[in-house]
Design an enzyme around this catalytic site. Structure first.
Site, PDB file in Angstrom:
ATOM      1  N   THR B 158       0.876  -1.187   0.000  1.00 37.60           N
ATOM      2  CA  THR B 158       0.000   0.000   0.000  1.00 37.60           C
ATOM      3  C   THR B 158       0.910   1.234   0.000  1.00 37.60           C
ATOM      4  O   THR B 158       1.365   1.647  -1.055  1.00 37.60           O
ATOM      5  CB  THR B 158      -0.959   0.017   1.216  1.00 37.60           C
ATOM      6  OG1 THR B 158      -0.207  -0.116   2.412  1.00 37.60           O
ATOM      7  CG2 THR B 158      -1.976  -1.091   1.107  1.00 37.60           C
ATOM      8  N   LYS B 184       3.925  -6.771   3.968  1.00 36.63           N
ATOM      9  CA  LYS B 184       3.668  -5.376   3.614  1.00 36.63           C
ATOM     10  C   LYS B 184       3.341  -4.635   4.909  1.00 36.63           C
ATOM     11  O   LYS B 184       2.888  -5.233   5.890  1.00 36.63           O
ATOM     12  CB  LYS B 184       2.522  -5.247   2.615  1.00 36.63           C
ATOM     13  CG  LYS B 184       1.149  -5.610   3.088  1.00 36.63           C
ATOM     14  CD  LYS B 184       0.366  -4.641   3.900  1.00 36.63           C
ATOM     15  CE  LYS B 184       0.380  -3.226   3.405  1.00 36.63           C
ATOM     16  NZ  LYS B 184      -0.495  -2.376   4.316  1.00 36.63           N
ATOM     17  N   THR B 195      -0.358  -2.918  11.088  1.00 35.65           N
ATOM     18  CA  THR B 195      -1.118  -2.918   9.823  1.00 35.65           C
ATOM     19  C   THR B 195      -0.234  -3.579   8.875  1.00 35.65           C
ATOM     20  O   THR B 195       0.461  -2.965   8.097  1.00 35.65           O
ATOM     21  CB  THR B 195      -1.322  -1.566   9.185  1.00 35.65           C
ATOM     22  OG1 THR B 195      -1.949  -0.747  10.074  1.00 35.65           O
ATOM     23  CG2 THR B 195      -2.148  -1.676   7.910  1.00 35.65           C
ATOM     24  N   GLU B 285       6.450   4.962   7.431  1.00 38.26           N
ATOM     25  CA  GLU B 285       6.066   6.138   6.643  1.00 38.26           C
ATOM     26  C   GLU B 285       6.912   7.345   7.024  1.00 38.26           C
ATOM     27  O   GLU B 285       6.928   7.768   8.171  1.00 38.26           O
ATOM     28  CB  GLU B 285       4.568   6.409   6.814  1.00 38.26           C
ATOM     29  CG  GLU B 285       3.734   5.365   6.071  1.00 38.26           C
ATOM     30  CD  GLU B 285       2.271   5.375   6.435  1.00 38.26           C
ATOM     31  OE1 GLU B 285       1.495   4.752   5.705  1.00 38.26           O
ATOM     32  OE2 GLU B 285       1.903   5.985   7.451  1.00 38.26           O
TER      33      GLU B 285
END
Lengths: 413, 413
Positions: B158, B184, B195, B285
């Site tokens: 993602t 992932k 996640t 991120e």
């Protein structure tokens, strides 16, 4: 300190009346900052009742240890607060600094060292040179005056972008009393007791045990319901002083928190605490949005608060708010990770007046445009109904912005 | 998806050998992304043993519910994974989507629907149109091949900036077996089960109960010891499949996790899990720095892990790392807020080889220049000794940067 005032700052500041029985002075001791005041002295000419709540950190600062020890006495004559250095994790030197400050303040105002209370805020782990302000306390005591609340609030600021003050009046047995408070705090803000210092003074005559009970009850839905970044300081201190000067108007001393004459006072005190706590959030480092999160229908109130704080502390929720994105999926995520009982298929979520989700899925009538319009506001109410019980809680937080990262990636330099 | 690959990405990727007994294919179903694959089918031509661990969220996604129900069987024939939509908080429609996908996959590969496992990742709360990929599963089964691990890892990305793969070999009773894994995850990463989706396949022959025990033990110091942002997804899924193809080389089936022949396999499995988990952190991120936090001397291992995670999840610690600031005061703060037993005056803290604090204060020999040099590295080891007991733990996290805020303030648009 950031250059610009938070966009969420109050549009006006109240006129702060004097509170009988307390005098204040500030000084620029150059502890860390240049060209600004960084020491505050509060003096109670008559012994005041004192109550306090402190950080739950297992590694509290030296001043917190000092205050906890003195609180047993229940009586205050002086408070010394400095900004720029937290005197936390400073070992033996830290204790020596509090001893020196306590002694100097006691000499300056003419009281016992255990009637002095201290608070320090700023960098952790750097030795605090207490001699810097110990020498000025005598002159500060001479200069101290009652009409000095705005200046007092300014002297204790660190990364705050505006001074935080609040005032209310109440009646006790027909006698009007005043409650004034100041606070500082902008980051490292999380229950219980954020990197937050706050000093509240009333001229009411209330015994220390009653005062402590009032403060302990008042802090739950106010200072312990705000969070900026989930980080808890080693220095958090909230103190409440009652000078008793209202005796002059015939106020009869209150001995217990259960006294029925306290109704108006309790309400006014809680208002002051909430006012100050919300000002702290509104000055959250880098904050552009204020978020009020209300959880209803949880198993009980404690569960509701845990869920609300899980939402309030979620970096993904807070960045979505910063991006003006009505991303209710992240709210679901935060409910789920709280660990409290929840049933996906009973959840309902609102942003402002817009119900975006109901019965475990997107609300069929939900308009993205309407929800986005809510997110563009400065103040954003989020409501979550868990659909299981009667537990409710409200907490307040701010968004997580690039400016927060900038401020905190560059704090010591 | 971010445009640039994380600076912390592995400098090279391993050659991924085929694992006997599993075939894979990907497709571009246009669920959310354009011009990229977003569906992965894994096929086990012979029934494989299966184990799984899932999010502890109280609001799990529909595919997590689906997998949990099927796991009781212990047998897998097909796995369908999609990116772009998490099928979480999608109510009755979500369950319908998993039913349709399970049925379609079962028809495509010729098995029972309860031998199918599903995972979805992406936006929460949006209905997933399972018809988009249900129709392509038959062709995918025809096309599926063993040498396809890199492509498989790409299809499930993602906000990941690089595909995550790992491979090891082990011996069971003299027979060489292979363990391959893909993962992932880049945000909404926190224990337990970030996640994060991960699928690990071995050709070893191991009974489902033994496989589950191996996975449950292996996840603690690996996937459950990494955190990017403290947020826990509704979809976290880690599954381990054993095709049993090594039977052809004479490997005798392993029935229990206590079997002494598992030594090499257990080690290799844990290596694969750690490798993948750390790749997830390295793709955090906005991450620019990888931080390894080791806590020693805590009351016990659980306390050590709670303290380590408190440090790892502190926004103030993470922004200090982003700012290359050896701000050990914030580490003290995070130790203190963890709630675990700590004694300020026994704490010692290291950044890399530099001891910055000892016995409750700054190390007298500490050189700020040396500490700052450590902070300029990409990989930053932080060690905290609590000085109370023998509890130890290591966790991994990344820094908190403006890019994290940017990515997550703008995810849905």
């Amino acid at each position: 300190m950031s250059a610009a005032v938070s966009p969420l700052a109050p549009k006006s500041y109240p006129e702060m009346p004097a509170v009988r029985g307390v005098r204040m002075a500030t000084a620029a001791a150059g502890i860390k900052y240049k060209n600004r005041t960084d020491v505050l002295l509060m003096v109670f000419d008559e012994p005041a009742s004192v109550a306090g709540v402190f950080t739950k950190s297992k590694c509290p600062s030296a001043p917190v240890d000092f205050c906890r020890a003195n609180l047993a006495q229940g009586v205050a004559r002086a408070v010394v607060v400095n900004s720029g250095n937290a005197n936390a994790f400073t070992g033996v030197k830290g204790r020596a600094a509090t001893e020196l400050t306590g002694k100097s303040a006691a000499e300056a105002v003419g009281c016992a060292a255990n009637e002095v209370f201290l608070a320090s805020t700023g960098v952790i782990g750097e030795p605090l040179d207490a001699t810097k302000f110990a020498g000025v306390l005598g002159q500060m005591n001479t200069d101290a005056k009652g009409d000095f609340w705005q200046e007092a609030a300014k002297a204790i600021m660190t990364t705050d972008t505006y001074p935080k003050v609040a005032t209310r009046t109440a009646e006790i047995g027909g006698v009007t009393v005043t409650i004034n408070g100041i606070a500082k705090g902008a980051g490292m803000i999380a229950p219980d007791m954020a990197t937050m210092l706050s000093f509240v003074v009333t001229d009411a005559d209330i015994a220390p045990t009653a005062l402590q009970a009032l403060l302990a009850a008042g802090v739950g839905p106010t200072f312990n319901s705000v969070t900026v970044d989930s980080d808890t300081s080693t220095s958090d201190t909230l103190m409440l002083f009652a000078t008793g000067a209202a005796r002059a108007d015939g106020q009869v001393r209150i001995e217990t928190a259960e006294d029925s004459r306290l109704g108006s006072f309790r309400e006014a005190l809680n208002d002051v605490l909430k006012d100050l706590a919300l000002q702290v959030v509104r000055d959250g480092e880098g904050a552009r949005k204020m978020v009020e999160i209300t959880v209803t229908g949880a198993e009980n109130d404690a569960a509701a608060k845990k869920i609300a704080l899980s939402i309030a502390n979620s970096p993904l929720v807070k960045t979505a708010v910063a991006g003006e994105d009505a991303n209710w999926g992240r709210v679901v995520m935060a409910v789920g990770k709280s660990g409290e009982m929840a049933d996906r298929d009973r959840l309902a979520i609102w942003f402002g007046h817009v119900r975006v989700a109901v019965n475990g899925e997107r609300d069929a009538d939900y308009s993205e445009a309407e929800a986005t319009a809510v997110m563009k506001n400065q103040d954003i109410p989020v409501k979550v109904d868990i659909g299981l019980g009667n537990g409710t809680a409200t907490v307040w937080t701010c968004d997580l912005t690039k400016e927060y990262v900038e401020i905190n990636g560059d704090y010591r330099s």
